[in-house]
Design a protein around this motif. Structure first.
Motif, short mmCIF file in Angstrom:
data_model
loop_
_atom_site.label_atom_id
_atom_site.label_comp_id
_atom_site.label_asym_id
_atom_site.label_seq_id
_atom_site.Cartn_x
_atom_site.Cartn_y
_atom_site.Cartn_z
N TRP A 47 0.82 -1.21 0.00
CA TRP A 47 0.00 0.00 0.00
C TRP A 47 0.86 1.26 0.00
CZ3 TRP A 47 -4.81 0.80 -1.26
CH2 TRP A 47 -5.75 -0.21 -1.13
N ILE A 48 2.03 1.21 0.59
CA ILE A 48 2.90 2.40 0.63
C ILE A 48 3.30 2.80 -0.78
CG2 ILE A 48 5.08 3.34 1.47
CD1 ILE A 48 4.93 1.30 3.77
N GLY A 63 4.36 11.23 -3.19
CA GLY A 63 3.37 11.21 -4.27
C GLY A 63 2.94 12.61 -4.67
N LEU A 64 2.67 13.47 -3.68
CA LEU A 64 2.26 14.85 -3.98
C LEU A 64 3.34 15.61 -4.72
CD1 LEU A 64 0.45 15.89 -0.67
CD2 LEU A 64 -0.60 15.61 -2.92
N SER A 110 13.88 8.89 5.24
CA SER A 110 15.07 8.32 5.88
C SER A 110 14.94 8.29 7.40
CB SER A 110 16.31 9.12 5.49
OG SER A 110 16.32 10.40 6.09
N LEU A 111 14.01 9.07 7.97
CA LEU A 111 13.83 9.14 9.42
C LEU A 111 12.73 8.21 9.92
CD1 LEU A 111 13.99 13.03 9.82
CD2 LEU A 111 15.87 11.40 10.08
N CYS A 112 12.01 7.54 9.02
CA CYS A 112 10.82 6.77 9.40
C CYS A 112 11.20 5.44 10.06
CB CYS A 112 9.97 6.49 8.17
SG CYS A 112 9.27 7.97 7.41
N GLN A 113 10.32 5.04 11.00
CA GLN A 113 10.46 3.75 11.67
C GLN A 113 9.14 3.00 11.75
OE1 GLN A 113 13.25 2.24 12.71
NE2 GLN A 113 14.54 3.96 12.03
N ALA A 173 5.32 9.96 4.76
CA ALA A 173 6.49 10.51 4.08
C ALA A 173 6.69 9.91 2.69
CB ALA A 173 7.74 10.28 4.93
N GLN A 174 6.79 8.57 2.63
CA GLN A 174 7.06 7.93 1.34
C GLN A 174 5.81 7.79 0.50
OE1 GLN A 174 8.97 4.10 1.72
NE2 GLN A 174 9.72 4.13 -0.39
#
Length: 448
Positions: A103-104, A163-164, A146-149, A157-158
């Motif tokens: 889905w991401i 997308g926007l 790069s900061l996502c967990q 973010a991704q």
């Protein structure tokens, strides 16, 4: 003296001439659709005012190069999502199913096409400032990824922000290049979209190596991608300038939805986009399930994108000679056949060969899709709106396609059902594209 005086204003000649120059005043107010048609028939053709598209020259190819940098950065990263999917499944998002992780990526692809329905008209009306804003947001989105967990962080973010930002620059890039090319438009767009193939070679190899064979970790691996993208975005902001002034008619051209050709291409695009992303999302995971090394499996996407370079440039050149709809239709049929055959590739050599073929065939779709929508209008000032509206509807297919395939894999425990579903969708799209030729003056057998 009497011979030199001007004739009376009410003479028949003057009256007839005036009536031919001015449109009649209607008894009732015009609807929005009538306003669109009146505007297109009474407004001067941009070609008459600003000359025909140069179809080449330093300035035109400089614009094409800037647009290629956009697709190198945007679609190059999107085409690498299979590497992200395989990595997330073993690390940050190991507790999530493949369809949930998919889905991401599908949200990213969906939003970039969905909001292209807005960025296209924005470009047609206000110019290239939308590209500059989108370029800044795109670099920011990569750095935030790069900061996502957590799952929701990756989604925001991704999925959403990337997308926007992509939506703000991709459709306007197609539109601005289309203003500089007419007879060579399909070839130029093919060269532009080939930038995504080059990005699709660089990013999967670099990302797969950094994630699986270095001590950099996820954060710095993604940030390095951002550092590669940043100068590309800077160059496109400098090079992309519109040739024609903004149009002053309505924001959306709703009358397009009364045109059979446009509607046919919208339906066809929906089917094709529903199926074509399956190998790009799941090929690395499928290869690992067949015993291939993880790093080598990530290289398969690089092979796909490398082959699609030729699959985007050569069909674009052929489309200008043999017809944009012809090449788009046959490319979709060929893609459907190759997607159906996914599970027949079971060895390392077979997977490499399969990657080459899916790259060659699917590459045709990306470049030919926008070129096909450009056949729906003769006014280059409207091309961005037509492409944007058409791709916006197709974005729904991009959103649901990969997750549906993920559900099929999760339910049946394999890839056969997903490959059959996706391949049949591409085949159906190809049939509809060729049927759309019936709406053209050249007919079903013409070069259109």
């Amino acid at each position: 003296m009497t011979d030199s005086s001007p004739p009376p204003a009410s003479t028949p000649d003057t009256s007839s001439r005036s009536s031919s120059e001015k449109p009649p005043i209607p008894d009732q107010p015009l609807s929005s659709r009538d306003l669109e048609k009146t505007s297109e028939t009474t407004s001067p053709n941009p070609t008459d005012l600003y000359g025909p598209a140069p179809d080449g020259g330093t300035r035109a190819w400089f614009v094409a190069l800037g647009a290629a940098c956009i697709f190198f950065s945007c679609l190059g990263v999107v085409n690498s999502f299979g590497v992200f999917l395989q990595y997330y499944g073993n690390h940050q998002l190991s507790s999530y199913t493949p369809d949930q992780i998919a889905w991401i990526g599908s949200l990213t692809a969906c939003i970039q096409f969905l909001f292209g329905g807005i960025s296209g008209p924005v470009f047609d009306r206000y110019g290239t400032w939308v590209i500059r804003l989108g370029a800044i947001l795109y670099v920011l989105a990569i750095m935030m990824t790069s900061l996502c967990q957590e799952y929701y962080q990756f989604m925001l973010a991704q999925g959403v922000l990337t997308g926007l930002a992509s939506a703000m620059i991709q459709v306007p890039a197609f539109a601005v290049v289309s203003q500089y090319f007419d007879k060579k438009r399909a070839a130029a767009l093919g060269l532009v979209v080939s930038g995504s193939s080059i990005g699709g070679i660089v990013f999967p190899i670099a990302l797969g190596k950094m994630l699986n064979d270095t001590t950099l970790g996820f954060g710095w691996s993604v940030r390095i991608m951002g550092f590669i993208v940043a100068p590309m975005m800077g160059f496109c902001c400098f090079s992309l300038k519109a040739r024609l002034p903004p149009r002053q008619t309505q924001f959306f051209l709703w009358s397009a939805f009364t045109e059979l050709r446009f509607l046919g291409l919208v339906v066809a695009g929906f089917f094709v986009l529903l199926g074509m992303f399956t190998p790009l999302f799941f090929l690395p995971s499928y290869a690992v399930s067949k015993g291939m090394d993880k790093i080598l499996a990530s290289y398969l996407l690089a092979i796909v994108n490398g082959a699609s370079t030729f699959g985007r440039i050569l069909p674009g050149i052929l489309a200008d000679k043999y017809g944009k709809l012809n090449i788009y239709g046959f490319g979709s049929l060929a893609t459907g056949i190759v997607v159906v055959c996914l599970t027949k590739a079971t060895t390392t050599a077979g997977l490499v060969v399969y990657s080459v073929f899916i790259g060659l065939t699917s590459g045709t779709i990306v470049s030919a899709n926008s070129a096909a929508f450009s056949t729906c209008t003769t006014n280059p000032q409207n091309i961005g709106t037509y492409i944007g509206m058409g791709l916006a509807i197709g974005s729904i297919a991009i959103l649901v396609g990969p997750p549906v395939n993920g559900v099929l894999m999760d339910k049946y425990g394999g890839y056969l059902e997903a490959s059959l579903f996706s391949g049949i969708m591409c085949l159906a799209g190809g049939v509809v594209i060729l049927a759309t030729k019936l709406t053209t003056p050249e007919g079903l057998w013409g070069n259109v």
